[in-house]
Design a protein around this motif. Structure first.
Motif, short mmCIF file in Angstrom:
data_model
loop_
_atom_site.label_atom_id
_atom_site.label_comp_id
_atom_site.label_asym_id
_atom_site.label_seq_id
_atom_site.Cartn_x
_atom_site.Cartn_y
_atom_site.Cartn_z
N MET A 1 46.98 -83.23 -15.03
CA MET A 1 46.37 -81.92 -15.19
C MET A 1 45.64 -81.46 -13.93
O MET A 1 45.34 -80.28 -13.77
CB MET A 1 45.41 -81.91 -16.38
CG MET A 1 46.09 -82.05 -17.73
SD MET A 1 44.87 -81.99 -19.08
CE MET A 1 45.98 -82.07 -20.49
N LEU A 2 45.33 -82.39 -13.03
CA LEU A 2 44.66 -82.05 -11.78
C LEU A 2 45.65 -82.01 -10.62
O LEU A 2 45.25 -81.96 -9.46
CB LEU A 2 43.55 -83.06 -11.48
CG LEU A 2 42.36 -83.02 -12.43
CD1 LEU A 2 41.35 -84.13 -12.12
CD2 LEU A 2 41.66 -81.66 -12.39
N GLY A 3 46.95 -82.06 -10.94
CA GLY A 3 47.97 -81.88 -9.90
C GLY A 3 48.43 -83.14 -9.22
O GLY A 3 49.09 -83.06 -8.17
N HIS A 4 48.12 -84.30 -9.77
CA HIS A 4 48.54 -85.56 -9.17
C HIS A 4 49.24 -86.41 -10.23
O HIS A 4 49.04 -86.22 -11.43
CB HIS A 4 47.34 -86.30 -8.59
CG HIS A 4 46.65 -85.53 -7.49
ND1 HIS A 4 46.90 -85.75 -6.17
CD2 HIS A 4 45.74 -84.52 -7.55
CE1 HIS A 4 46.17 -84.92 -5.44
NE2 HIS A 4 45.44 -84.16 -6.26
N GLN A 255 38.83 -87.14 -10.75
CA GLN A 255 38.45 -86.45 -9.52
C GLN A 255 37.94 -87.46 -8.48
O GLN A 255 38.30 -87.39 -7.30
CB GLN A 255 37.37 -85.42 -9.82
CG GLN A 255 36.89 -84.65 -8.58
CD GLN A 255 35.70 -83.76 -8.90
OE1 GLN A 255 34.89 -84.07 -9.77
NE2 GLN A 255 35.63 -82.63 -8.21
N LEU A 256 37.12 -88.41 -8.93
CA LEU A 256 36.59 -89.42 -8.02
C LEU A 256 37.72 -90.24 -7.42
O LEU A 256 37.75 -90.52 -6.21
CB LEU A 256 35.61 -90.32 -8.77
CG LEU A 256 35.06 -91.53 -7.98
CD1 LEU A 256 34.22 -91.05 -6.80
CD2 LEU A 256 34.22 -92.42 -8.90
N GLY A 262 41.90 -89.70 -0.72
CA GLY A 262 42.09 -88.68 0.30
C GLY A 262 42.67 -87.39 -0.22
O GLY A 262 43.00 -86.48 0.56
N GLY A 263 42.81 -87.26 -1.55
CA GLY A 263 43.33 -86.04 -2.13
C GLY A 263 42.23 -85.07 -2.48
O GLY A 263 41.05 -85.32 -2.23
N SER A 264 42.62 -83.95 -3.07
CA SER A 264 41.63 -82.95 -3.44
C SER A 264 42.01 -82.36 -4.79
O SER A 264 43.17 -82.44 -5.23
CB SER A 264 41.57 -81.83 -2.40
OG SER A 264 42.83 -81.19 -2.28
N ARG A 269 38.89 -76.46 -12.17
CA ARG A 269 39.79 -77.08 -13.13
C ARG A 269 39.12 -78.29 -13.78
O ARG A 269 39.28 -78.54 -14.98
CB ARG A 269 41.08 -77.50 -12.43
CG ARG A 269 42.15 -78.05 -13.37
CD ARG A 269 42.70 -76.96 -14.25
NE ARG A 269 43.81 -77.46 -15.05
CZ ARG A 269 43.93 -77.30 -16.36
NH1 ARG A 269 43.00 -76.64 -17.02
NH2 ARG A 269 44.97 -77.76 -17.01
N VAL A 270 38.34 -79.05 -13.01
CA VAL A 270 37.59 -80.19 -13.57
C VAL A 270 36.63 -79.70 -14.63
O VAL A 270 36.52 -80.28 -15.72
CB VAL A 270 36.84 -80.94 -12.45
CG1 VAL A 270 35.95 -82.03 -13.04
CG2 VAL A 270 37.82 -81.55 -11.46
#
Length: 409
Positions: A1-4, A255-256, A262-264, A269-270
């Motif tokens: 859901m966070l794009g990863h 997120q952490l 090294g991602g974002s 969204r969080v």
């Protein structure tokens, strides 16, 4: 859901090899979130080494060294005390002779706890006159000063820390007639994030930092205006936190981890995702059955490999769609060290009304090159042709062709 892309690392899909001096891991990931529930593991050191293995080449959230600091509750308390943080008085000894001296150090009632444990299981309140063992059910224990909360109903505070930030806090109330506040035991929860003062927030962050953790559930209690750190939990669940506060720690943990690699992520969204806790089985869970030589077909009899805790054998198994559960012969179970014992089951004997109680053990089976863990019953099959009978618990994953048979060479 966070794009990863998430990968769930489990026994079913983990492998590693050293090739030309380089350590290789599969699945290969950019960052590992260590959520090993070691307090319920029979092989804590071995399981912890899995996270340490990834740590050789990969960033790890909740590094294995930090989890080791926290796993042993008495040692964690000692580490916090050495850092100058307030913890209840406690006593630890490894023999009956040394353990019986605990009243010299704790003059009042004490909580008798596992050194390594979870969910408040088998804890008790003991007095200086009680005989107390250094073991609880064959596991090491210690005693800790019992802090009597001034409220009529026992309660404590759980603060959830992720990356040095408090993402939520709740008060946990003990069930009626109990003093333990664990949500798993039926305790009630109340969200208190907004009204939590700065001192417990600071202590929760400092305790997490001193133990080297990236995320933790920190249990606190105020007594006469002074705060004490009761426990720090490296793999604290957050269903109770969500029910109390409406905030899920999951997107903050993700997120952490993403930032550590090294991602974002999109901060908004969080924030959106914190109000949802999806506890369904993720699509990234590795399947029990994957790959294989014969398109998932098993015959009336099939050659299989079976693995236990002390050995492995190849043998012939018979398929039986009338059997709910797989069963293995007693002698075979003994040779491979089948286990651990996970319970018993009652099986009707033949066509009569009598039942036979059989032990249940976990074994790894490999029909047609496909490994899977099965909870099998053990029974005497010396009068049977085949030492293993495959029940529906295995056969449901395959197509059965009863025209196919194999025999011993």
């Amino acid at each position: 859901m966070l794009g990863h892309e998430p990968v769930w690392i489990r026994d079913e899909n983990i492998a590693s090899w050293i090739e030309d001096g380089r350590v290789q891991l599969s699945p290969n990931v950019d960052v590992l979130v260590n959520r090993l529930l070691l307090t319920k593991s029979d092989h804590q050191l071995e399981d912890l080494q899995l996270a340490a293995l990834y740590g050789e080449t990969t960033p790890v959230v909740n590094a294995p060294e930090a989890v080791a600091n926290t796993l042993h509750k008495y040692r964690a308390g000692a580490k916090l005390a050495t850092a100058g943080l307030p913890v209840p008085d406690a006593y630890f000894g490894r023999s009956p002779r040394t353990f019986e001296d605990w009243p010299d150090y704790l003059s009042e009632e004490a909580a008798h706890k596992h050194t390594i444990g979870t969910n408040g299981q088998q804890m008790s309140i003991v007095s200086p006159d009680d005989p107390v063992s250094p073991m609880i059910n064959d596991e090491r224990s210690f005693v800790q000063e019992f802090l009597d909360h001034p409220n009529e109903r026992p309660s404590d505070i759980r603060v959830y820390v992720v990356g040095d930030e408090v993402v939520g806090a709740m008060r946990r109330y003990a069930p009626e007639g109990d003093w333990r506040t664990n949500v798993a035991l039926g305790g009630d929860v109340e969200g208190i994030t907004d009204e939590l003062e700065e001192r417990p927030r600071q202590l929760a962050r400092e305790a997490t930092r001193v133990l080297g953790l990236d995320l933790a559930g920190v249990d606190l209690m105020p007594i006469d205006g002074e705060w004490f750190i009761l426990e720090v939990n490296a793999t604290a669940g957050f269903k109770g936190l969500f029910s109390a506060t409406g905030v899920s720690a999951a997107p903050y943990i993700a997120q952490l981890a993403i930032s550590r690699a090294g991602g974002s992520v999109d901060e908004s969204r969080v924030t959106e995702l914190e109000s949802t806790l999806d506890d369904s089985v993720p699509d990234c869970k590795p399947p029990l059955v994957e790959g294989g030589d014969d398109e998932g077909v098993l015959g009336y009899t099939s050659r299989i490999r079976i693995n236990g805790r002390s050995g492995a054998e190849e043998t012939i198994a018979k398929s039986d769609t009338g059997a709910k559960r797989t069963s293995i012969d007693t002698d075979l179970a003994g040779r491979i060290g089948a286990g651990p014992l996970v319970g018993t089951t009652d099986v009707r004997s033949g066509t009569g009304s009598d039942t036979e109680t059989r032990p249940l053990v976990d074994v790894d089976l490999c029909p047609n090159g496909r490994w899977r863990t099965v909870t099998a019953s053990i029974t005497d099959r010396t009068e049977m042709t085949y030492p293993v009978l495959l029940g529906r618990d295995v056969l449901q994953a395959y197509t059965l062709d009863i025209s196919q048979t194999v025999e011993e060479e």
